[in-house]
Design a protein around this motif. Structure first.
Motif, short mmCIF file in Angstrom:
data_model
loop_
_atom_site.label_atom_id
_atom_site.label_comp_id
_atom_site.label_asym_id
_atom_site.label_seq_id
_atom_site.Cartn_x
_atom_site.Cartn_y
_atom_site.Cartn_z
N GLU A 44 0.72 -1.16 -0.07
CA GLU A 44 0.20 0.03 -0.25
C GLU A 44 0.85 1.19 -0.16
O GLU A 44 2.03 1.28 0.78
N TYR A 92 -2.60 2.82 -5.63
CA TYR A 92 -3.01 2.35 -4.04
C TYR A 92 -2.12 1.33 -3.78
O TYR A 92 -1.26 1.25 -2.66
N CYS A 106 -6.47 7.98 0.56
CA CYS A 106 -5.18 7.94 1.47
C CYS A 106 -4.04 7.71 0.88
O CYS A 106 -3.06 8.58 0.81
N CYS A 107 -3.92 6.90 0.03
CA CYS A 107 -2.65 6.59 -0.81
C CYS A 107 -2.07 7.74 -1.63
O CYS A 107 -0.75 8.00 -1.64
N CYS A 151 0.48 4.13 1.22
CA CYS A 151 0.48 4.64 2.52
C CYS A 151 1.70 3.96 3.47
O CYS A 151 2.42 4.61 3.84
ZN LIG Z 1 -3.66 4.10 1.80
#
Ligand SMILES: [Zn+2]
Length: 958
Positions: free
Chosen positions: A323, A371, A388-389, A325
């Protein structure tokens, strides 16, 4: 390439980076860290940085940050607040965009980038309510909007972004806005005592990070205390609800959201800088161990980790891998450890991550972000731009210019990333300009030229990457020095000398092919690397080959056929590709084909692990274990299941932990399979004339308060939908929406998928053949409001004796099947004797729980209900259940159960000092040698072991 950065820089007057104030304070800090960093950050701007890193950052600025639809994708949601409705996982991540924007504006010095960043800030603030609320739906009573979903998650990164904007620009307005955001969060933050609190839903990944930043620029202790002491997290199992100071967690608890865990580790390192509390590094040590321990760590060849956002050791490269993130927080957290410890071995990981996982997570033109970045099979872009990513990706890229150089406390310079750069440093009041020229990562030749008006004494360190067999170092025309990277303490070589104007240091780090030995599911395969770059087989350059060989990981590449890379601009300017020959047959026979290896950033990349004809001899390419996954192991993957303290064991140690007595009831053994007959009630006798009855309850609350009408007896009127296990007990006309129980023995009527699900993929992996019949296999919950009840009514004689109940549960790794044991004293009075959740302990692919309950004579009650339900929202929780009741149980003489005390002391470390036993466990029975006996579950291997430790010994699991 080499000359580009010089051409940019030469005409400019570069100001030396001043080191005003105490050591290692960041811009606008008013708080002095208590723990000084060994290495201090140096931030380069676009005028100072060149090479591939600069090109990538500028690509992202031009093609992504300046191109995305700020209004449509982010700001309109905050202006219009129309998102109420679907409460699940609504998130845009505007704070992450703003944070990256502030750094990118500072990096580029481009007024257009700065204006765009200011636009985000202005528009966001314009959407703010008078009380400080910022969010994408309207305020609700008691500020519940912040407690439900990911509004708070937006706010925590907005808070962080506003502080960092202030750091970058010095604009006091940004700081004022940051305080408003921070204060709003303090005012409304849900606490466990807050009736609105729903910790199952909120995400606090960036909360302490932003609050600690706010403290550092304001000195206001409320922000520090909030970050350090208030429990953050959630109760969904993603991470435990705990304060930064108490937060320690291991991976045996599922699920383990790596992004959130790394964000917390990073925040703990930041808090450690401020307070110096050593325990704040415990979690980082554990994470580092699990990711980087020699030969076993979960770090992937690409320099990222995670599968489906969760922790994994299996090295699988296909699917939801790496991921972005996680990649971003690996970089941020590892860089933080590097600075704290002054250890440039971390830099080896940073460059692996940067050139592979990070750069491959962005399209070569900079526009699209991923992602996940798998290294087996197709990769997709996250074309949403928000969430998020994409946000964390931009932030990670914007922070890269901080990872090239560091300062050391004695006025030295440390070089971490090899790249074209020209940077002026203040060394003891003198300006030393360091020019770095290299074609890195295409080759490992680096030329460093020092410019200084007057000679200056200084320790200059450079990282000695461990992928390199030997480095030839040459200073001016002095004799060359051969440096063995594996011999260098802290991963660097120090040149401590007096530097004169025009001094030149040349590093020759030959980038030969090397093969990285695959681990876990990649065992028997190797990855092909040159320096830090992983090479892959991509579709674009191997179309014909992949038509013949749909599973490229089975290709057998012949190492001597590997050619030197040649220039190929199709993926990036000055990119590289290489030719090799490979066999299509896994046994390395028959037809040999041409393959083209491209750098891992190749968006059409399909595979990085391949076979070679002979793993013992891969010459001329060197075969190596992953040099990044080489940390000495400090922890053991074990749990203390039970601990006993007392006289030395005389017989079988294992037997001391077993319950031995007369079985009066055994759920699996007593169970009667309806075996296809319809209308059979779910009732049968136990061994002594007592009774089992199964029912289902749909009562939205504790089972034992259920109204009589809510309890539905189970019978075998129907074949439960989807059940492979013959005719099962269930409710009429409910299909699979209510629970059922069924026996384990596979029948002809099985449906394949369910057989796999129940048996081969789950319980068969954790239960030996001999043990399987000891369990009842059941699928209790398809509906979280339903409870399956296994009621045991002992025969009249049994309650007069002491009864020991014991049980074991396995379930699949959902949110956690939970078993409650409830005693009914009579028809109306009841109490919960214990609650056992399978999410707390993992064995193989299952969560498990064990219990032992001793009920003194006359306290057995009328019935015992074993209530099985789903503690979360997972819709599929196949369960294997063993429940037995014993009388006449043999008790080990004089042994005290000290499980809780030992568990509290034990931190999964290889050696846990327990201290004097007499103090730890209070006084035990007099006489004889007192030993500690422990039953341990090695959760990754699924092995249970028994140990006996002599008096006062440490719990040594090496
Ligand atoms: Zn993420």
């Amino acid at each position: 390439m080499k000359t580009t950065v010089l051409a940019i820089c030469c005409g400019l007057v570069l100001a030396a980076s001043a080191q005003a104030g105490p050591w290692c304070q960041a811009a606008r800090d008013v708080v002095e860290p208590r723990v000084p960093d060994q290495f201090c950050r140096v931030t380069l701007n676009q005028q100072e940085l060149g090479g591939e890193i600069d090109r990538r950052v500028r690509n992202l600025v031009d093609q992504n940050y300046m191109a995305v639809d700020l209004d449509g994708k982010w700001l309109n949601h905050f202006r219009n607040r129309t998102d109420r409705g679907d409460r699940q996982y609504v998130y845009y991540g505007i704070g992450k965009v703003l944070d990256a924007g502030s750094l990118l504006a500072a990096y580029t010095g481009d007024p257009k980038v700065a204006a765009r960043t200011q636009y985000i800030l202005d528009e966001l603030v314009r959407s703010r309510d008078a009380d400080g609320y910022l969010g994408f739906w309207n305020v609700e009573p008691e500020n519940r909007q912040d407690h439900i979903n990911w509004i708070l998650h937006e706010q925590e990164y907005i808070n962080l972004a506003l502080v960092r904007n202030y750091r970058c620009t010095g604009n006091p307005q940004s700081l004022a806005h940051a305080k408003i955001m921070g204060n709003y969060i303090l005012k409304t933050f849900p606490t466990p005592r807050n009736p609105c609190y729903d910790a199952g839903q909120i995400c606090t990944a960036g909360l302490p990070e932003g609050m600690l930043e706010l403290y550092r620029v304001t000195g206001d202790r409320r922000y520090l205390d909030f970050a350090a002491d208030v429990p953050h997290g959630n109760n969904r199992g993603e991470i435990q609800l705990a304060s930064l100071r108490t937060w320690e967690q291991d991976f045996s608890r599922r699920p383990c959201h790596v992004y959130v865990m790394l964000a917390r580790c990073y925040a703990q390192t930041e808090l450690y800088r401020l307070t110096g509390e050593q325990n704040l590094l415990d979690m980082s040590q554990f994470m580092r161990n699990e990711l980087l321990k020699k030969g076993e760590g979960g770090m992937l060849v690409t320099g990222s980790c995670s599968e489906g956002e969760h922790f994994t050791y299996n090295q699988n490269g296909r699917g939801a891998i790496g991921e972005s993130c996680v990649t971003a927080y690996v970089l941020r957290w590892i860089d933080s450890l590097l600075r704290l410890e002054g250890d440039l071995r971390y830099g080896d990981l940073l460059e692996r991550t940067i050139y592979n996982a990070l750069f491959a997570a962005n399209s070569p033109d900079g526009r699209w972000i991923r992602y996940f970045t798998p290294f087996s099979g197709d990769r997709q872009y996250d074309t949403r731009d928000y969430f998020c990513c994409c946000g964390n990706y931009r932030r990670a890229m914007a922070e890269l210019p901080q990872k090239v150089y560091y300062r050391t406390p004695e006025n030295g310079i440390a070089l971490n990333l090899f790249t074209n750069a020209k940077k002026a440093f203040d060394v003891k009041g003198q300006t030393v300009t360091l020019v770095q020229e290299t074609a890195y990562p295409n080759d490992g030749d680096v030329k460093l030229t020092f410019f200084s008006e007057k000679p200056v004494a200084m320790a200059f360190r450079f990282r000695t990457p461990r992928w390199c067999e030997r480095i030839t170092l040459r200073v001016n025309n002095e004799a060359p020095v051969i440096v063995d990277p594996l011999e260098q303490k802290l991963g660097c070589y120090v040149l401590d000398r007096t530097w004169k104007d025009g001094d030149v240091v040349r590093l020759a780090m030959p980038m030969a092919w090397w093969l990285l030995r695959g681990r876990a599911v990649q065992d028997g395969r190797v990855a092909f690397l040159r320096g830090p770059i992983v090479y892959c087989i991509g579709k674009d350059q191997n179309a014909g080959l992949l038509a013949k060989c749909p599973e490229p990981r089975n290709l057998v590449i012949d190492p001597p056929s590997l050619g030197e890379p040649i220039r190929d601009d199709s993926i990036r300017p000055n990119g590289l590709k290489a030719a090799a020959r490979a066999w299509l047959n896994p046994d390395g026979s028959g037809e040999k084909v041409d393959v083209t290896l491209t750098e891992f950033i190749d968006p059409s990349g399909q595979e990085v692990y391949f076979r070679v004809p002979n793993l013992a001899d891969t010459s001329p390419a060197r075969l190596m274990d992953d040099e990044i996954v080489s940390w000495p192991n400090e922890f053991v993957n074990a749990h203390v299941l039970k601990a006993l303290y007392g006289p030395k064991a005389t017989g079988n140690l294992r037997a001391m932990f077993e319950i031995r007595g007369d079985v009066v009831a055994d759920l699996a053994a007593d169970y009667v399979n309806p075996d296809g007959k319809a209308g059979v009630k779910a009732e049968f006798r136990d061994a002594t004339g007592g009774r089992w009855s199964f029912s289902n309850c749909k009562n939205r609350g504790l089972l034992s308060t259920a109204e009589a009408g809510d309890v539905k007896p189970l019978n075998s009127q129907f074949k439960a939908f989807g059940s492979p296990l013959g005719y099962a007990y269930g409710l009429e006309n409910q299909r699979d929406e209510l629970g059922f129980v069924s026996n384990y023995a596979p029948s002809n009527r099985q449906e394949e998928a369910w057989r796999n699900h129940y048996t081969e993929q789950m319980f068969d992996q954790v239960l030996s053949v001999a043990e399987r019949n000891e369990f009842l296999y059941t699928h209790p919950i398809s509906d979280t409001e339903s409870y399956n009840v296994f009621r045991w009514t002992p025969s009249a004689d049994v309650p007069k004796k002491e009864v020991t109940l014991s049980g074991t549960i396995f379930s699949n790794l959902g949110n956690g099947v939970e078993l409650r044991v409830i005693r009914w004293s009579d028809g109306a009075r009841h109490e919960v004797l214990g609650t056992f959740n399978t999410k707390d302990l993992t064995v193989g692919k299952c969560g498990t729980a064990e219990f032992v309950l001793r009920l003194p004579a006359s306290e057995v009650g009328k019935h015992i209900d074993f209530v099985l339900h789903n503690a979360g929202s997972h819709s599929c929780d196949a369960t294997a259940l063993k429940i037995r009741a014993y009388i006449h149980v043999e008790r080990s003489a004089a042994q005290t159960d000290v499980t809780e005390t030992v568990q509290a002391k034990f931190h999964n470390r290889l050696v846990t000092p327990l201290g004097p036993y007499a103090e730890l466990f209070s006084a035990a029975a007099p006489g004889g040698e007192k030993t500690l006996k422990v039953k341990l579950n090695y959760w990754r291997e699924g092995v249970v072991k028994y140990l006996e430790l002599p008096q006062d010994a440490a719990l040594d699991l090496r």
